[in-house]
Design a protein around this motif. Sequence first.
Motif, short mmCIF file in Angstrom:
data_model
loop_
_atom_site.label_atom_id
_atom_site.label_comp_id
_atom_site.label_asym_id
_atom_site.label_seq_id
_atom_site.Cartn_x
_atom_site.Cartn_y
_atom_site.Cartn_z
N ILE A 275 0.84 -1.21 0.00
CA ILE A 275 0.00 0.00 0.00
C ILE A 275 0.87 1.25 0.00
O ILE A 275 0.49 2.28 -0.57
CB ILE A 275 -0.98 0.02 1.19
N ARG A 276 2.02 1.21 0.67
CA ARG A 276 2.93 2.36 0.72
C ARG A 276 3.41 2.72 -0.68
O ARG A 276 3.51 3.90 -1.03
CB ARG A 276 4.10 2.02 1.63
N GLU A 277 3.69 1.71 -1.47
CA GLU A 277 4.29 1.95 -2.79
C GLU A 277 3.26 2.12 -3.90
O GLU A 277 3.53 2.80 -4.89
CB GLU A 277 5.23 0.80 -3.14
N HIS A 278 2.06 1.52 -3.73
CA HIS A 278 1.15 1.48 -4.88
C HIS A 278 -0.25 2.04 -4.64
O HIS A 278 -0.99 2.26 -5.60
CB HIS A 278 1.02 0.02 -5.36
N LEU A 279 -0.66 2.27 -3.37
CA LEU A 279 -2.01 2.76 -3.13
C LEU A 279 -2.21 4.13 -3.78
O LEU A 279 -1.37 5.02 -3.63
CB LEU A 279 -2.28 2.86 -1.61
N PHE A 280 -3.31 4.27 -4.50
CA PHE A 280 -3.68 5.50 -5.24
C PHE A 280 -2.76 5.78 -6.42
O PHE A 280 -2.93 6.78 -7.12
CB PHE A 280 -3.70 6.72 -4.31
N SER A 281 -1.77 4.93 -6.62
CA SER A 281 -0.84 5.14 -7.73
C SER A 281 -1.51 4.77 -9.04
O SER A 281 -2.40 3.90 -9.09
CB SER A 281 0.42 4.31 -7.53
N LEU A 282 -1.09 5.41 -10.11
CA LEU A 282 -1.64 5.11 -11.44
C LEU A 282 -1.02 3.84 -12.03
O LEU A 282 -1.47 3.34 -13.05
CB LEU A 282 -1.40 6.29 -12.38
N LYS A 283 0.02 3.33 -11.36
CA LYS A 283 0.65 2.10 -11.84
C LYS A 283 -0.29 0.93 -11.64
O LYS A 283 -0.92 0.80 -10.60
CB LYS A 283 1.96 1.86 -11.09
N SER A 284 -0.35 0.05 -12.63
CA SER A 284 -1.22 -1.13 -12.52
C SER A 284 -0.54 -2.19 -11.66
O SER A 284 0.68 -2.35 -11.69
CB SER A 284 -1.52 -1.69 -13.91
N ILE A 285 -1.33 -2.93 -10.89
CA ILE A 285 -0.82 -3.97 -10.03
C ILE A 285 -1.85 -5.08 -9.94
O ILE A 285 -3.05 -4.82 -9.94
CB ILE A 285 -0.49 -3.42 -8.61
N ASN A 286 -1.37 -6.32 -9.94
CA ASN A 286 -2.28 -7.46 -9.90
C ASN A 286 -2.93 -7.58 -8.52
O ASN A 286 -2.28 -7.43 -7.49
CB ASN A 286 -1.53 -8.76 -10.22
N GLN A 287 -4.25 -7.82 -8.54
CA GLN A 287 -4.98 -8.00 -7.28
C GLN A 287 -4.54 -9.30 -6.61
O GLN A 287 -4.34 -10.32 -7.27
CB GLN A 287 -6.48 -8.04 -7.55
N LYS A 288 -4.34 -9.24 -5.28
CA LYS A 288 -3.89 -10.44 -4.57
C LYS A 288 -4.53 -10.50 -3.19
O LYS A 288 -5.16 -9.56 -2.73
CB LYS A 288 -2.37 -10.43 -4.45
N LYS A 289 -4.31 -11.63 -2.52
CA LYS A 289 -4.84 -11.81 -1.18
C LYS A 289 -3.87 -11.20 -0.18
O LYS A 289 -2.66 -11.43 -0.26
CB LYS A 289 -5.05 -13.29 -0.88
N SER A 290 -4.41 -10.45 0.76
CA SER A 290 -3.57 -9.78 1.75
C SER A 290 -3.25 -10.71 2.91
O SER A 290 -4.04 -11.60 3.25
CB SER A 290 -4.30 -8.54 2.27
N ILE A 291 -2.08 -10.50 3.54
CA ILE A 291 -1.74 -11.27 4.73
C ILE A 291 -2.60 -10.83 5.92
O ILE A 291 -2.72 -11.54 6.90
CB ILE A 291 -0.24 -11.13 5.08
N ILE A 292 -3.17 -9.64 5.81
CA ILE A 292 -4.15 -9.15 6.79
C ILE A 292 -5.54 -9.34 6.18
O ILE A 292 -5.77 -8.95 5.04
CB ILE A 292 -3.91 -7.67 7.12
N GLU A 293 -6.42 -9.97 6.93
CA GLU A 293 -7.77 -10.20 6.41
C GLU A 293 -8.49 -8.87 6.22
O GLU A 293 -8.48 -8.01 7.11
CB GLU A 293 -8.56 -11.08 7.37
N LEU A 294 -9.14 -8.73 5.06
CA LEU A 294 -9.86 -7.50 4.74
C LEU A 294 -11.34 -7.83 4.52
O LEU A 294 -11.67 -8.76 3.78
CB LEU A 294 -9.28 -6.85 3.48
N PHE A 295 -12.22 -7.04 5.17
CA PHE A 295 -13.65 -7.27 5.06
C PHE A 295 -14.37 -5.95 4.80
O PHE A 295 -13.99 -4.90 5.33
CB PHE A 295 -14.22 -7.88 6.34
N LYS A 296 -15.45 -6.05 3.99
CA LYS A 296 -16.35 -4.92 3.83
C LYS A 296 -17.67 -5.26 4.53
O LYS A 296 -18.18 -6.36 4.39
CB LYS A 296 -16.60 -4.62 2.34
N LEU A 297 -18.19 -4.28 5.29
CA LEU A 297 -19.43 -4.46 6.03
C LEU A 297 -20.46 -3.44 5.56
O LEU A 297 -20.66 -2.41 6.22
CB LEU A 297 -19.19 -4.32 7.54
N PRO A 298 -21.12 -3.66 4.45
CA PRO A 298 -22.14 -2.70 4.00
C PRO A 298 -23.39 -2.80 4.86
O PRO A 298 -23.76 -3.87 5.33
CB PRO A 298 -22.43 -3.15 2.56
N ALA A 299 -24.05 -1.68 5.10
CA ALA A 299 -25.27 -1.63 5.91
C ALA A 299 -26.27 -0.71 5.24
O ALA A 299 -25.92 0.14 4.42
CB ALA A 299 -24.96 -1.15 7.32
N SER A 300 -27.54 -0.87 5.61
CA SER A 300 -28.59 -0.07 4.99
C SER A 300 -28.63 1.36 5.50
O SER A 300 -29.01 2.27 4.78
CB SER A 300 -29.95 -0.75 5.21
#
Length: 962
Positions: A275-300
């Motif tokens: 994330i330090r090197e590529h977050l918000f960057s215009l450089k393309s990067i392959n999507q991968k699984k993070s060593i930290i679990e990431l979850f989205k919790l959408p609600a109404s």
Amino acid sequence: MILTKEKINYADIDQLIFNKISYSKLNELVVVVPTNRKVRYLKRDIIGASPESTASQINLETISTLSIKLFDESRTFETNFHSDAAAVVLLNQTFSEVELQYFNSYRGDIPRGTLEMIRNVLTEYKQHGISPDDILKESEKLSGSEKLKAIDISNIFSSYQQKLTKLNAFELGDIYKYLCSINKSEFNSTFRKIFPDCDTIVINGFDEFSDPEIILIDKLSEIDYLTLYISFDYFRFNPEIFSHLESCYKNLLARGFTDIEDRSPAIYDDFKKTIREHLFSLKSINQKKSIIELFKLPASNPVKEIEIIAKEIKRLIITGKAQADEICAAFNLISEHSNVIRDVFGSYGIPYNLTDRYTLSNSAPVIALINLLGIPENDFYYKNIFRALSGRWIEIPGIDLSNLLSVSANLKLVAGYKQWISSIENVLEQIQNGYDEDVKYLPRKEYEKALWDIKSLNKLLDSFKKKVTPSDFKKHILSLITEIKLSSRLINDNPELIEKNVKAVTTFLETLDELISLLEDQYGKTKIFSLSFYLREIKTALLFSRYNIKERHGKGVLVTSVNEIRGLRFKYLFLGGMTDGEFPTRYQPAIFFSGEHRRKRDEYRHLLGERYRFYQALCVPEKALYFSFSASEEKKELTESSFLSDLEKMFFITNKNESDYSNLIYSKEELLKSVSAHPESAVSDFIDKERLEKSLQVDSFRRSDPFGKSPFTGFIQEELSKQAKEKLQTFADREYSASQLEDYAKCPFRYFVNRILSLETIEEPVEELEAFEIGSLIHSILFRFYTDIKEKGLTLAGCSDKDFKTAEKLLFKIADEKVSKLKFTSPASFYEREKIFGINGKKESSILFQFLLNERNSNDGFIPQYFEYGFGKINSYSITYPVDVNGIKLRGKVDRIDVKDDQNTFKVIDYKLGGARPSKEDLLSGIALQLPLYMYASRILIEAELNKEYKPAAGEIYSLKL
């Protein structure tokens, strides 16, 4: 990266600190971090890592606390420090003293928001080393309103600074300026007096430094036998996050700092490095699984969002995956969610530490105290009295608030202590001399009680009526708090609120102490001020005074703002409010900054700051990171944060929604709902099943037949006792007035409460006479007038000038006697008096005189004969039987009945003070006919007395044959 002036290639900050701890050499180390929260967490970690978990000296500072210590040690003069609340009081005074152009409409009445923004602007200017002269020079490059605004800000800034200088008061920006100005030798000597053994300074976790802070850091780095390290999170190859830090980085390099390798273990794991090197960057990067679990919790909606967060936190705790203090929930705008968090986390039984501070001006006990002081300030204005005494915070033994309000409404007492006393004593005297039928008296004891109460209240607050010195005012406040037993009320309150309210009153007293000290410094200890002055200053201070209850480390989930978690570590982090508009927040132009200073705060720089804050938050969790957001809020659709979209380009994020939590019960409320839907459930053994089943039956009945006859839909007849039924049956044989029937038609329940249970609503007092009071007054005057002239044998129709003068004199004498007994003293009632007696005393323009003229000019042959004539049980003139309409007995009063000489016809008169003139067709239907000069005639159909065969002839529209 690490910045230092040492000639080395790399450093391991973690190992360096560990060595100091292990060898019990913490006295040789000073660690500077960005927030007080980081100080507290780091202190706990250091103590835990120290030999035998003890440490005799831990030098943990923020730049602010370190600067204050250096300032205190180096200065040779007396000085004062003021809180934000005291500073705002001074700033508020400045507005009323400076000649303003752009802000000229704010003189004497500055909106809180404007005051707060200007306070923040001046603070930022000072901390960045910008002076009033710098702003004035900048204004020369501007034009129009921007130029006027900059000049005003410069003048306000200059005057405000002069006040501080006169008071020897220093703010953080002033301290920076002072420390930057002292020479190297004095600075070094000052530092060594505080930290004689220090050989290492570590500045860790900062994202940016102001120019004065960089000068201070440079001075620290030049101290002999001392090594300084700056752990600076800056990566030059991703400008989409870090470009706003470039100028700060270059400034440090220009002062001799060099960039060396950071060899701290796992400083950047794969997730953080990516994330330090590529977050918000215009450089393309392959999507991968993070060593930290990431979850989205959408609600109404926002409430559901907090509920999902609470459920997931509870799941983590009860499954043993984490302790409560290993979890953090952070929001970019914490104040938008704090109330819901308190409710939801409380109902789910989750221990938590919420760091969003309360505003002192919203504290219930403080508001009650201010309202109490408002009583003498506004000369016993009734609203101040009832606001202060209607809550649970003010205890004045013996005072009957309901009775006081009833008396004030009865006597139209709105304000004025002398008016309260004289009015009540006057009524008591009238009662003593005999009741007057035209005055609506309360029982004597109620007036006597109100008189005692108002005098007791005056005695309690008497010391605040005169001007006093600041110290005397403080003594009076403390004495008042003791006398009203506020402390006892605080500690015996709801256990969940005791700490909060005690802290609020404590903070209030601390603010009062500071304010009194400030006023004594400004005006001297012998200067006296009125209560209004003190309250104005206190109210201003309260708007900017905040407090919070003590955080309990290790006792709950930390709920705080994203800004407060910089550099902290938690196993699990919940980032809430992940919608565009909240994270990132929308750009708000810095309207009170000007010129170059305003351009430095442009929209792109704002976005960079939000991105950097998001990046820092992503570095906090060790095991899992949850992002929650709402789809809508108060009929407004919300959009998922664009930051999440950018992160999802890099890592897979698992979705969890409301349905994922539907198979477990997380709170007592959910338990009840579940058993309600599934009564056969085994878990129902934990609740009162019989009570729940009864509640379900009631709810089912209401839903299936909302208008069915049962006690649960308002029909209580069958549930009443025999005695109650017999009591209600007596009402069937009673006689009812028109006003009673009106009440019933409007609301049967209100009729039941008012007319049967005799429960009265105490109305608030109003100074002006109400319509029904004016009507009653006119009725009373005309009744007495016609009774008298009838006894004198005087007829108005076609009377002589002499008789007219006699009638005029009599009518105005009666009116004067009646009016003198009513409260026509207020300005609001002036117009009503003028209508009765004539404008400026000119009788010819009064409604009474015009009434006499109308009566004199009447030539229809009708003579006034009966007055206030009743049917049903009204008075001695009443007909012995009521009017019966479909089994309902009616009673009432006719204002006046005029009879013709032949005694065969009569005319019914009903006095009115307003309305529209009806047609003849309306009149035949019984609608009132408006006669000139505020007087009406109306046809009242009394069925028991009419010849039903009679049909009125033309010209006899309102004549009825007996």
